[in-house]
Scaffold this motif. Structure first.
Motif, PDB file in Angstrom:
ATOM      1  N   GLY A 181       0.792  -1.221   0.000  1.00 28.10           N
ATOM      2  CA  GLY A 181       0.000   0.000   0.000  1.00 28.10           C
ATOM      3  C   GLY A 181       0.819   1.262   0.000  1.00 28.10           C
ATOM      4  N   ASP A 182       2.140   1.163   0.177  1.00 33.71           N
ATOM      5  CA  ASP A 182       3.017   2.332   0.170  1.00 33.71           C
ATOM      6  C   ASP A 182       3.773   2.408  -1.152  1.00 33.71           C
ATOM      7  N   ARG A 183       4.167   3.614  -1.492  1.00 32.84           N
ATOM      8  CA  ARG A 183       4.907   3.803  -2.738  1.00 32.84           C
ATOM      9  C   ARG A 183       6.394   3.995  -2.456  1.00 32.84           C
ATOM     10  N   TYR A 184       7.217   3.439  -3.348  1.00 40.96           N
ATOM     11  CA  TYR A 184       8.670   3.502  -3.215  1.00 40.96           C
ATOM     12  C   TYR A 184       9.275   3.906  -4.561  1.00 40.96           C
ATOM     13  N   ALA A 185      10.430   4.538  -4.494  1.00 39.61           N
ATOM     14  CA  ALA A 185      11.125   4.988  -5.712  1.00 39.61           C
ATOM     15  C   ALA A 185      12.374   4.144  -5.923  1.00 39.61           C
ATOM     16  N   ILE A 186      12.579   3.702  -7.165  1.00 44.90           N
ATOM     17  CA  ILE A 186      13.770   2.938  -7.532  1.00 44.90           C
ATOM     18  C   ILE A 186      14.572   3.782  -8.516  1.00 44.90           C
ATOM     19  N   PRO A 187      15.818   4.168  -8.191  1.00 47.47           N
ATOM     20  CA  PRO A 187      16.627   4.965  -9.129  1.00 47.47           C
ATOM     21  C   PRO A 187      16.714   4.293 -10.492  1.00 47.47           C
ATOM     22  N   GLN A 188      16.403   5.052 -11.527  1.00 47.51           N
ATOM     23  CA  GLN A 188      16.327   4.481 -12.866  1.00 47.51           C
ATOM     24  C   GLN A 188      17.686   4.004 -13.379  1.00 47.51           C
ATOM     25  N   VAL A 189      18.773   4.508 -12.767  1.00 47.86           N
ATOM     26  CA  VAL A 189      20.102   4.113 -13.209  1.00 47.86           C
ATOM     27  C   VAL A 189      20.348   2.623 -12.956  1.00 47.86           C
ATOM     28  N   SER A 190      19.596   2.034 -12.001  1.00 49.56           N
ATOM     29  CA  SER A 190      19.747   0.608 -11.700  1.00 49.56           C
ATOM     30  C   SER A 190      18.746  -0.261 -12.448  1.00 49.56           C
ATOM     31  N   LEU A 191      17.825   0.366 -13.186  1.00 48.25           N
ATOM     32  CA  LEU A 191      16.736  -0.354 -13.841  1.00 48.25           C
ATOM     33  C   LEU A 191      17.157  -0.870 -15.206  1.00 48.25           C
ATOM     34  N   LEU A 192      16.908  -2.148 -15.477  1.00 51.03           N
ATOM     35  CA  LEU A 192      17.216  -2.743 -16.776  1.00 51.03           C
ATOM     36  C   LEU A 192      15.971  -2.918 -17.632  1.00 51.03           C
ATOM     37  N   GLU A 193      14.937  -3.540 -17.070  1.00 53.49           N
ATOM     38  CA  GLU A 193      13.700  -3.746 -17.824  1.00 53.49           C
ATOM     39  C   GLU A 193      12.578  -4.125 -16.866  1.00 53.49           C
ATOM     40  N   LEU A 194      11.357  -4.149 -17.395  1.00 52.42           N
ATOM     41  CA  LEU A 194      10.177  -4.543 -16.623  1.00 52.42           C
ATOM     42  C   LEU A 194       9.570  -5.784 -17.252  1.00 52.42           C
ATOM     43  N   VAL A 195       9.163  -6.743 -16.413  1.00 51.89           N
ATOM     44  CA  VAL A 195       8.558  -7.995 -16.889  1.00 51.89           C
ATOM     45  C   VAL A 195       7.242  -8.187 -16.146  1.00 51.89           C
ATOM     46  N   ARG A 196       6.190  -8.533 -16.880  1.00 45.20           N
ATOM     47  CA  ARG A 196       4.883  -8.791 -16.260  1.00 45.20           C
ATOM     48  C   ARG A 196       4.420 -10.179 -16.678  1.00 45.20           C
ATOM     49  N   LEU A 197       4.164 -11.021 -15.686  1.00 41.38           N
ATOM     50  CA  LEU A 197       3.671 -12.377 -15.929  1.00 41.38           C
ATOM     51  C   LEU A 197       2.180 -12.409 -15.639  1.00 41.38           C
ATOM     52  N   LYS A 198       1.400 -12.960 -16.581  1.00 43.20           N
ATOM     53  CA  LYS A 198      -0.051 -13.002 -16.403  1.00 43.20           C
ATOM     54  C   LYS A 198      -0.564 -14.425 -16.578  1.00 43.20           C
ATOM     55  N   GLY A 199      -1.693 -14.684 -15.968  1.00 43.73           N
ATOM     56  CA  GLY A 199      -2.383 -15.954 -16.168  1.00 43.73           C
ATOM     57  C   GLY A 199      -1.541 -17.158 -15.801  1.00 43.73           C
ATOM     58  N   GLU A 200      -1.493 -18.124 -16.723  1.00 48.97           N
ATOM     59  CA  GLU A 200      -0.764 -19.362 -16.486  1.00 48.97           C
ATOM     60  C   GLU A 200       0.715 -19.105 -16.225  1.00 48.97           C
ATOM     61  N   LYS A 201       1.266 -18.111 -16.914  1.00 46.17           N
ATOM     62  CA  LYS A 201       2.679 -17.786 -16.728  1.00 46.17           C
ATOM     63  C   LYS A 201       2.945 -17.304 -15.309  1.00 46.17           C
ATOM     64  N   ALA A 202       2.008 -16.560 -14.732  1.00 46.59           N
ATOM     65  CA  ALA A 202       2.180 -16.070 -13.366  1.00 46.59           C
ATOM     66  C   ALA A 202       2.140 -17.217 -12.364  1.00 46.59           C
ATOM     67  N   ARG A 203       1.376 -18.258 -12.691  1.00 46.44           N
ATOM     68  CA  ARG A 203       1.251 -19.386 -11.762  1.00 46.44           C
ATOM     69  C   ARG A 203       2.400 -20.374 -11.880  1.00 46.44           C
ATOM     70  N   THR A 204       3.010 -20.463 -13.059  1.00 48.22           N
ATOM     71  CA  THR A 204       4.038 -21.503 -13.257  1.00 48.22           C
ATOM     72  C   THR A 204       5.419 -20.942 -13.593  1.00 48.22           C
TER      73      THR A 204
END
Length: 768
Positions: A477-500
């Motif tokens: 429920g709280d928000r946090y900031a991640i310095p973008q210099v350390s960020l490589l990419e974002l991945v989102r798993l949905k449905g069956e992929k999220a479960r397995t």
């Protein structure tokens, strides 16, 4: 001292700058004793300080600089030769002057120390010269305080350089005033007092002086405290801008929207301008290293050549101050521990002169600093033995360590390989402090060494600490900031992929990202938040870089990216490793900034056990890597799937439907200053297209022989790295076969066949 008048303050500032330049000039002059231009520059600097001291009645400082000026005068006139002893004495003079200036700054006087031993040494090294015989025709004066002035005429330059006397110059001036059409230089040449080349040299000197003066006129000195205050105000302005932009999202008044957009533009430009005022070249720090290396090499009986590359690389002044001491310690270590003595180097087939190289460059929004030497490298066996001897690790741990892991032991507190304590090393305080200080400013440090060939330290640090781009995420429920210099990419798993998709390896959660095992860290767990409801249908993974390792941070929600103003944490939070600072968001609420390296260490991502477990499993995965392919997965029609090799994809684009035009019976679009023909893949495959009311088209750009074509597809689903099992070969209507991909039967498209069928002119030779 606070009551210094402006003139004294200006004298101190200029003198400090001159002393820094003297350090560099003296070290360079030792290598090139015949460089008369540099020697004259050193003489003028000392003479200027001495003359100003007399004006302010700093008698002790005047006495010390006077004897140094005498030696420099003899060196300049060729009556003495610069050697190591005289260079060391002059460098000691610079140190003494710097100490006396510090006294003046704090107390208003030049102190009680008369520096008599230094004066005696400088006097002894002068070997009292014979006074020059006066000219039978002219009373040739040595340059005095009256004649050493800022040159503003050719005649003054000639007098200052001792080419003519003041009297000769006055005679030439009187002759010109009496109607002689010749210029001053021409008159002096005609009288045989100077040569034509002397006049040309004087003209060149005068031009250089004017260039320096014009440079000074375009620069002003600004107090650092004022800059810091200005930076803080800009930070507050950025916060206010963010709040207005967030409020603006719900407004529909066109005038208000235009005003906020204008405010956003001005704030961004102001922020960039103020940040540039704080940016300084790293050369400001490096300028002190030639002197340090020279003194250490002499003390250790070594010969070391320092090479500096990228001195113009700019950093924020705060970062510059923070890295000054760590870099100095690394330099001392390299000279003391790394580079061998000349006889040892010669015995091992190396040049007797060791090379210490420093390189700085910008990369990926960070500043990279590399310090390398061609010395003996790190003796990992000795490092292991010393670490065990000092009780830093056990013998079993030492035996299990690789050479790379053993080399990292030098960063442990209390570690030292020195056999005895000296004024250079051996106290066990150093590299651990270096690592800590670098990490405090959000940087990382890595050591690589090859026995016998040398050692390289690689440091990565942010450009600035004040305002940085960051990714905002939600956890508990709280928000946090991640310095973008350390960020490589974002991945989102949905449905069956999220479960397995998430697997457990030796109890550690991992995800296979394009065939590579990515260790996962759950932010809720690290922050001791309650775990999210298991019914969640999606997993959000933020792929981050910590040190030289990658890991995935699992968060509840990914919100947006925005520029944040970094605020330091209070004392209560200082010892919590997962937080690096705080910021105030557009809605006025505080968001904590995550320390990526601290989270990785706290979660055990950077650990020997996990590294080995992942490496073993990765090796197993790599055994069948050659059988796998990277595919772009597409959705066609209502429920049909297709794939093409990612190697055939030049770019993925979203193109507005309204931009589509027709040319020669073919759909085209203007793309990167070219006309891009479009091919609707669904039409070629005779598949019912998706929603034809969409405002944009998904386009896969294919390029061959310098020509491009756009393949219009219904949906772009994913990029997968998979083996092609259960294949069914065919060649029909733009399809080469079928395979099971992600447990679904997928058509493998014949890209070239589709293009030949829909746009045969694409493969025709140019000009036909």
């Amino acid at each position: 001292m606070n009551d210094l008048d402006n003139v004294v303050r200006e004298f101190l500032v200029e003198s400090y700058e001159n002393l820094d330049q003297l350090d560099r000039d003296l070290v360079a002059l030792e290598r090139e004793p015949g460089n008369r231009e540099r020697l004259s520059s050193i003489f003028r600097t000392i003479h200027t300080i001495k003359g100003t001291c007399g004006f302010f009645s700093f008698s002790k400082l005047e006495s010390v600089t006077h004897v140094g000026e005498n030696m420099l005068s003899l060196l300049r006139d060729g009556q003495l030769t610069l050697d190591a002893d005289r260079t060391s004495a002059l460098l000691n003079l610079v140190d003494a002057v710097r100490a006396m200036l510090a006294k003046i700054e704090t107390t208003g006087s030049d102190g009680d120390d008369t520096y008599q031993p230094l004066i005696d040494l400088l006097t002894c090294l002068q070997e009292p010269p014979q006074a020059p015989e006066p000219s039978p025709h002219h009373d040739v004066e040595m340059p005095t305080e009256e004649t050493v002035v800022r040159p503003n005429t050719i005649g003054e330059v000639l007098v200052r350089e001792g080419k003519v006397t003041r009297g000769d110059l006055l005679d030439a001036v009187r002759r010109q005033m009496n109607g002689d059409p010749l210029r001053i230089g021409e008159i002096l040449v005609e009288q045989g007092l100077v040569k034509t080349q002397d006049v040309r040299d004087a003209v060149a000197t005068l031009q250089e002086s004017k260039a320096a003066a014009s440079l000074a006129e375009t620069n002003i000195r600004v107090d650092v405290g004022l800059l810091d205050k200005l930076m803080n105000l800009v930070g507050e302005l950025v916060l206010a801008r963010n709040q207005i932009l967030q409020f603006n999202a719900n407004q529909k008044d066109p005038a208000f929207l235009r005003t906020t957009q204008r405010l956003n533009l001005i704030t961004t430009e102001l922020q960039e301008g103020v940040m540039k005022t704080r940016m300084q070249p790293i050369g400001n720090v490096w300028n002190r290293f030639p002197r340090i290396v020279r003194d250490l090499a002499v003390a250790c009986g070594k010969e070391v050549r320092l090479e500096l590359e990228g001195k113009e690389t700019e950093l924020d002044k705060t970062i510059i101050e923070a890295i000054k001491d760590p870099l100095t310690h690394i330099i001392r270590n390299a000279v003391d521990h790394g580079i061998e003595t000349p006889d040892v180097r010669l015995a091992s087939g190396k040049s007797r002169v060791g090379t210490l190289r420093m390189r700085a460059f910008h990369e990926g929004g960070q500043v990279n600093i590399e310090i390398s030497d061609d010395g003996a490298g790190v003796n990992t066996e000795r490092v292991r033995a010393k670490a065990v001897e000092r009780g830093l690790i056990s013998r079993d741990q030492a035996d299990r360590m690789s050479d790379r892991e053993a080399a990292q032991l030098v960063f442990l507190p209390g570690f030292s390989t020195a056999d005895k304590i000296t004024n250079v090393s051996g106290r066990g305080v150093g590299m651990d402090v270096v690592k800590t200080n670098i990490e405090k400013i959000g940087g990382t440090i890595d050591l690589q060494s090859v026995p016998g060939d040398g050692t390289t330290l690689k440091i990565k640090i942010p450009l600035t600490l004040a305002i940085i781009p960051a990714l905002i995420v939600t956890s508990g429920g709280d928000r946090y900031a991640i310095p973008q210099v350390s960020l490589l990419e974002l991945v989102r798993l949905k449905g069956e992929k999220a479960r397995t998709g998430v697997e457990l390896i030796h109890g550690f959660p991992v995800y296979r990202l394009r065939g590579k095992l990515l260790p996962l860290v759950y932010l809720n767990h690290e922050l001791d938040h309650a775990a999210p409801a298991p019914a969640s249908e999606a997993i959000n993974i933020v792929v981050l870089q910590a040190d030289d390792r990658q890991f995935g941070l699992v968060v509840e929600r990914i919100n947006d990216t925005e520029e944040i103003v970094v605020k330091p944490l209070g004392k209560i939070f200082k010892n919590i490793p997962v937080f690096a600072g705080a910021t105030i968001r557009g809605d006025g609420k505080v968001a904590l900034i995550l320390d990526v390296l601290g989270i990785a260490q706290s979660a055990g991502v950077i650990s020997e056990v996990r590294d080995r477990a992942l490496a073993e499993l990765q090796d197993e995965s790599d055994d069948c890597e050659s059988e796998k392919h990277t595919l772009l997965l597409l959705g066609m029609g209502q429920d049909r799937r297709a794939a093409i090799p990612l190697s055939m994809v030049a770019r993925l684009e979203k193109i507005p439907v309204k931009d589509v035009e027709w040319a020669d019976g073919q759909e085209v679009v203007q793309y990167r200053n070219r006309i891009l023909p479009l091919i609707r893949v669904s039409k070629v495959l005779d598949v019912d297209a998706g929603d034809d009311r969409a405002e944009t088209m998904q386009v896969v750009v294919y390029t061959s022989a310098g020509k491009s074509v756009g393949l219009v597809v219904d949906r772009i689903l994913d990029i997968v790295h998979t083996g092609l099992r259960a294949q069914r070969s065919t060649r029909h209507n733009g399809i080469v076969g079928s395979a099971v991909v992600q447990q679904r039967v997928t058509d493998l498209l014949d890209v070239e066949g589709i293009i030949r069928a829909a746009a045969p002119a694409f493969y025709e030779p140019a000009g036909d």
